[in-house]
Design an enzyme around this catalytic site. Structure first.
Site, PDB file in Angstrom:
ATOM      1  N   THR A 173       8.897  34.298   5.251  1.00 57.17           N
ATOM      2  CA  THR A 173       9.110  34.887   3.938  1.00 57.17           C
ATOM      3  C   THR A 173       8.457  36.267   3.904  1.00 57.17           C
ATOM      4  O   THR A 173       7.367  36.453   4.443  1.00 57.17           O
ATOM      5  CB  THR A 173       8.534  34.007   2.802  1.00 57.17           C
ATOM      6  OG1 THR A 173       8.624  34.723   1.570  1.00 57.17           O
ATOM      7  CG2 THR A 173       7.092  33.615   3.041  1.00 57.17           C
ATOM      8  N   GLU A 193       7.791  28.584   0.555  1.00 56.98           N
ATOM      9  CA  GLU A 193       6.578  27.784   0.747  1.00 56.98           C
ATOM     10  C   GLU A 193       6.683  26.384   0.134  1.00 56.98           C
ATOM     11  O   GLU A 193       5.846  25.534   0.394  1.00 56.98           O
ATOM     12  CB  GLU A 193       5.371  28.499   0.122  1.00 56.98           C
ATOM     13  CG  GLU A 193       4.877  29.706   0.896  1.00 56.98           C
ATOM     14  CD  GLU A 193       5.560  31.012   0.493  1.00 56.98           C
ATOM     15  OE1 GLU A 193       6.696  30.954  -0.021  1.00 56.98           O
ATOM     16  OE2 GLU A 193       4.969  32.090   0.703  1.00 56.98           O
ATOM     17  N   LYS A 220      12.526  41.276  -6.369  1.00 56.52           N
ATOM     18  CA  LYS A 220      13.588  40.456  -5.794  1.00 56.52           C
ATOM     19  C   LYS A 220      14.945  40.982  -6.227  1.00 56.52           C
ATOM     20  O   LYS A 220      15.274  40.991  -7.395  1.00 56.52           O
ATOM     21  CB  LYS A 220      13.447  39.014  -6.208  1.00 56.52           C
ATOM     22  CG  LYS A 220      14.123  38.114  -5.217  1.00 56.52           C
ATOM     23  CD  LYS A 220      13.434  36.804  -5.168  1.00 56.52           C
ATOM     24  CE  LYS A 220      13.693  36.075  -3.891  1.00 56.52           C
ATOM     25  NZ  LYS A 220      13.603  34.637  -4.101  1.00 56.52           N
ATOM     26  N   TRP A 271      13.735  40.140  -0.844  1.00 54.38           N
ATOM     27  CA  TRP A 271      12.530  40.839  -1.287  1.00 54.38           C
ATOM     28  C   TRP A 271      12.528  42.318  -0.906  1.00 54.38           C
ATOM     29  O   TRP A 271      12.961  42.685   0.179  1.00 54.38           O
ATOM     30  CB  TRP A 271      11.286  40.213  -0.679  1.00 54.38           C
ATOM     31  CG  TRP A 271      10.981  38.845  -1.193  1.00 54.38           C
ATOM     32  CD1 TRP A 271      11.061  37.681  -0.484  1.00 54.38           C
ATOM     33  CD2 TRP A 271      10.548  38.485  -2.502  1.00 54.38           C
ATOM     34  NE1 TRP A 271      10.696  36.622  -1.285  1.00 54.38           N
ATOM     35  CE2 TRP A 271      10.373  37.082  -2.517  1.00 54.38           C
ATOM     36  CE3 TRP A 271      10.280  39.214  -3.674  1.00 54.38           C
ATOM     37  CZ2 TRP A 271       9.955  36.388  -3.651  1.00 54.38           C
ATOM     38  CZ3 TRP A 271       9.861  38.514  -4.802  1.00 54.38           C
ATOM     39  CH2 TRP A 271       9.700  37.125  -4.790  1.00 54.38           C
TER      40      TRP A 271
HETATM   41  P1  ADP Z   1      13.910  31.691  -1.664  1.00 53.51           P
HETATM   42  O1  ADP Z   1      14.077  31.912  -0.211  1.00 53.51           O
HETATM   43  O2  ADP Z   1      14.246  30.310  -2.111  1.00 53.51           O
HETATM   44  O3  ADP Z   1      14.521  32.736  -2.557  1.00 53.51           O
HETATM   45  P2  ADP Z   1      11.389  32.983  -1.747  1.00 53.51           P
HETATM   46  O4  ADP Z   1      10.173  32.390  -1.174  1.00 53.51           O
HETATM   47  O5  ADP Z   1      12.054  34.114  -1.090  1.00 53.51           O
HETATM   48  O6  ADP Z   1      12.351  31.767  -1.902  1.00 53.51           O
HETATM   49  O7  ADP Z   1      11.145  33.400  -3.264  1.00 53.51           O
HETATM   50  C1  ADP Z   1      10.391  32.613  -4.140  1.00 53.51           C
HETATM   51  C2  ADP Z   1      10.118  33.386  -5.413  1.00 53.51           C
HETATM   52  O8  ADP Z   1      11.347  33.725  -6.061  1.00 53.51           O
HETATM   53  C3  ADP Z   1       9.327  32.626  -6.449  1.00 53.51           C
HETATM   54  O9  ADP Z   1       7.946  32.662  -6.195  1.00 53.51           O
HETATM   55  C4  ADP Z   1       9.707  33.377  -7.718  1.00 53.51           C
HETATM   56  O10 ADP Z   1       8.965  34.588  -7.849  1.00 53.51           O
HETATM   57  C5  ADP Z   1      11.164  33.727  -7.465  1.00 53.51           C
HETATM   58  N1  ADP Z   1      12.037  32.707  -8.051  1.00 53.51           N
HETATM   59  C6  ADP Z   1      12.628  31.664  -7.431  1.00 53.51           C
HETATM   60  N2  ADP Z   1      13.380  30.951  -8.283  1.00 53.51           N
HETATM   61  C7  ADP Z   1      13.262  31.534  -9.495  1.00 53.51           C
HETATM   62  C8  ADP Z   1      13.792  31.260 -10.802  1.00 53.51           C
HETATM   63  N3  ADP Z   1      14.617  30.263 -11.029  1.00 53.51           N
HETATM   64  N4  ADP Z   1      13.432  32.108 -11.796  1.00 53.51           N
HETATM   65  C9  ADP Z   1      12.602  33.142 -11.588  1.00 53.51           C
HETATM   66  N5  ADP Z   1      12.075  33.453 -10.386  1.00 53.51           N
HETATM   67  C10 ADP Z   1      12.393  32.655  -9.345  1.00 53.51           C
END
Ligand code: ADP
Length: 546
Positions: free
Chosen positions: A192, A337, A446, A451
């Protein structure tokens, strides 16, 4: 995590370890003729059954053994949502090795960093990545074999001398016994970049993947049953597509893989042709799909439910899907995570008694409710618990069997002594157990599910002649959810324009990280002299609304 109580009586049930291969074997035995359908990069569509998937996974395990992959070894995939990537999802962990699912959206440096950090010996890639692999191969000294995920007719060895995936499978024996081993063994390595510094590797174990898959299938979460047709539009390299491949297989669902075609028209065609009932992904994909539906007047066909997460789901999107198309949206919050399932927005009887409007309001505006397997707290900056009153907002802390304990090759745990992991998100929990994100403590943005490091952009922008302070904040964007806005405070007397700064950034940052707006303005500081991003976020909240 604290000490375990001693003196308990040992149970006398079978100690069968929770193995990822057990999901594959179950699907092949119990739902052997259920279909798996896959689009591919410049190849005809592929169609087989769970029994066929299992047979090819056995061949793949043998082929990888011949290439020197053994228990504990690391294999990298650089691939889209295809049946071949799915085969790697089962065969690599199934033989006791670890699949590192590389993220092609990372910068070249980050990508190289992750492959080297994983010390992968074999890298398997889709043909669309040949040029990238050729460019980066000299910087990846641990990789001994490159394999193109291709049929023999279209195979290209390229300058890396890639082997052909289908040729390897044809030449491999179909007999392979899936071994048993410690269920805590590593299975997937997902990096990540949602933190500062280098990407961090989260090493899922067999136990965490199996428990997560079972938890995700519950009616309180994704609620799959054998009649469902699941199409993951979350990338397989994003936290194993939120575990959907495993939950779908253990529920006996038909599985439909869209390759890299996530545009509205392609998704619509696949939904119609395959009878898709359930899909999911980041909001950007569903914004595009909704836009397609509105433009063309097409219907959502068999689609019943969507799980959307990774960024906040706009209420208007959830409402439009349900009221115009009868498609239920379940928001999910989670992170790499947390494997990633944390909370999912599904109704409870108590919520339903409040009437449909109140129920919809909660379901459309909350990230989700507490699920078995994830313990969640909200705490103030001193670590004190805050009440679950829907008002008090604090740091969201989680722990549980599918939450990270320590990043791969890190010297210390990522949790406190009691096992609590600080998510970097700020939110509230209400009296019904629904969590709502209100802010983000971590300094990253995001955009379309990927990211952007504000700090990396700031470090480069501040070196632009005339710039005194550079601050980057994430601002709401109708398509990408968030885009970066760069606020620049010039040195006294210096004349710096937005175009000067953009020209300076050009070529120094990944193109898609380029800020959507550069504002020449004063940058507010907190009492401790740090840039006050909260004030900046509020100041520019409407800057990109169009
Ligand atoms: P993924 O790969 O599932 O996108 P990441 O680890 O890259 O996971 O991102 C996780 C982060 O994304 C969370 O800590 C949060 O900041 C944001 N996030 C994930 N889901 C949501 C949601 N439904 N609403 C708002 N923010 C979210």
């Amino acid at each position: 995590m604290g000490d375990f109580l001693e003196g308990t009586l040992p149970g006398l049930m079978q100690p069968t370890p929770l193995m990822i291969s057990s999901i594959l074997r179950y699907a092949a035995n119990a739902h052997g003729d259920r279909e798996v359908v896959s689009r591919l990069v410049e190849e005809p569509e592929w169609r087989y059954s769970y029994a066929g998937l299992e047979e090819r996974c056995r061949r793949l395990a043998n082929a990888l053994s011949v290439l020197g992959v053994a228990a504990g070894g690391r294999v990298t995939s650089l691939a889209w949502n295809t049946h071949r990537h799915l085969e790697l999802f089962y065969a690599v962990p199934g033989m006791g090795a670890v699949l590192h699912t590389a993220n092609p959206r990372f910068s070249d440096d980050q990508l190289v960093y992750t492959v080297n950090h994983a010390e992968a010996r074999v890298l398997l890639f889709d043909r669309s990545f040949l040029g990238l692999v050729e460019k980066l191969a000299p910087q990846m000294p641990t990789v001994e074999h490159f394999v193109m995920l291709s049929d023999a007719d279209r195979h290209e060895a390229g300058s890396v001398g890639a082997l052909c995936y289908e040729t390897l499978l044809v030449g491999a024996s179909p007999s392979f016994d899936w071994p048993l081993f410690d269920e805590h063994s590593g299975a997937f390595l997902c990096y990540t970049s949602g933190t500062t510094g280098d990407p961090k590797g989260v090493l899922y174990s067999h136990r965490s993947v199996v428990l997560h898959a079972m938890g995700a299938g519950l009616a309180s979460a994704l609620g799959f049953d054998a009649a469902d047709v699941i199409m993951p539009c979350q990338s397989l390299y994003h936290a194993t597509a939120w575990g959907l491949p495993f939950t779908a297989a253990l529920c006996g669902c038909k599985f439909v893989l869209p390759c890299d075609k996530f545009d509205g028209s392609s998704l619509h065609t696949l939904i119609e042709a395959e009878g898709v009932t359930f899909s999911g992904g980041v909001p950007t994909i569903w914004t595009m799909y909704l836009d397609y539906l509105e433009r063309t007047g097409a219907s959502t066909g068999t689609l019943q439910r969507l799980v959307i997460g990774g960024s906040a789901v706009p209420r208007a999107m959830a409402e439009a899907f349900q009221t115009k198309y009868g498609v239920k949206v379940r928001q999910l919050w989670g992170m790499t995570e947390t494997s990633p399932l944390g909370v999912v927005a599904t109704p409870t009887p108590k919520l339903t008694t409040r009437g449909p409007d109140a129920e919809n309001d909660v379901i459309w505006t909350r990230q989700g409710r507490l699920q078995y397997g994830i313990e969640m707290r909200i705490a103030d900056d001193d670590g004190h618990d805050l009440p679950h009153d829907g008002e008090s907002s604090g740091r969201i802390l989680v722990r549980g069997p599918w939450v990270v304990q320590r990043y791969y090759r890190a010297g210390q745990d990522a949790t406190d002594a009691d096992g609590w992991f600080d998510t970097g998100d700020i939110g509230t929990i209400d009296e019904l157990g629904f969590m709502r994100i209100t802010d983000r403590a971590k300094d990253v943005i995001k955009s379309g599910g990927e990211w952007i490091s504000s700090i990396d952009i700031e470090n480069i922008a501040v070196a632009c002649p005339g710039v005194k302070i550079a601050a980057v904040v994430g601002v709401f964007h109708p398509k990408w959810e968030e885009r970066p806005v760069l606020v620049v405070e010039p040195h006294d007397g210096a004349a710096v324009s937005a175009n000067d700064v953009l020209a300076y950034l050009d070529g120094k940052i990944i193109k898609w990280w380029t800020p959507d707006a550069v504002e020449i303005d004063s940058v507010p500081l907190t009492a401790t002299g740090k840039i006050d991003k909260k004030v900046l976020r509020a100041r520019y909240a409407d800057r990109l609304r169009g």
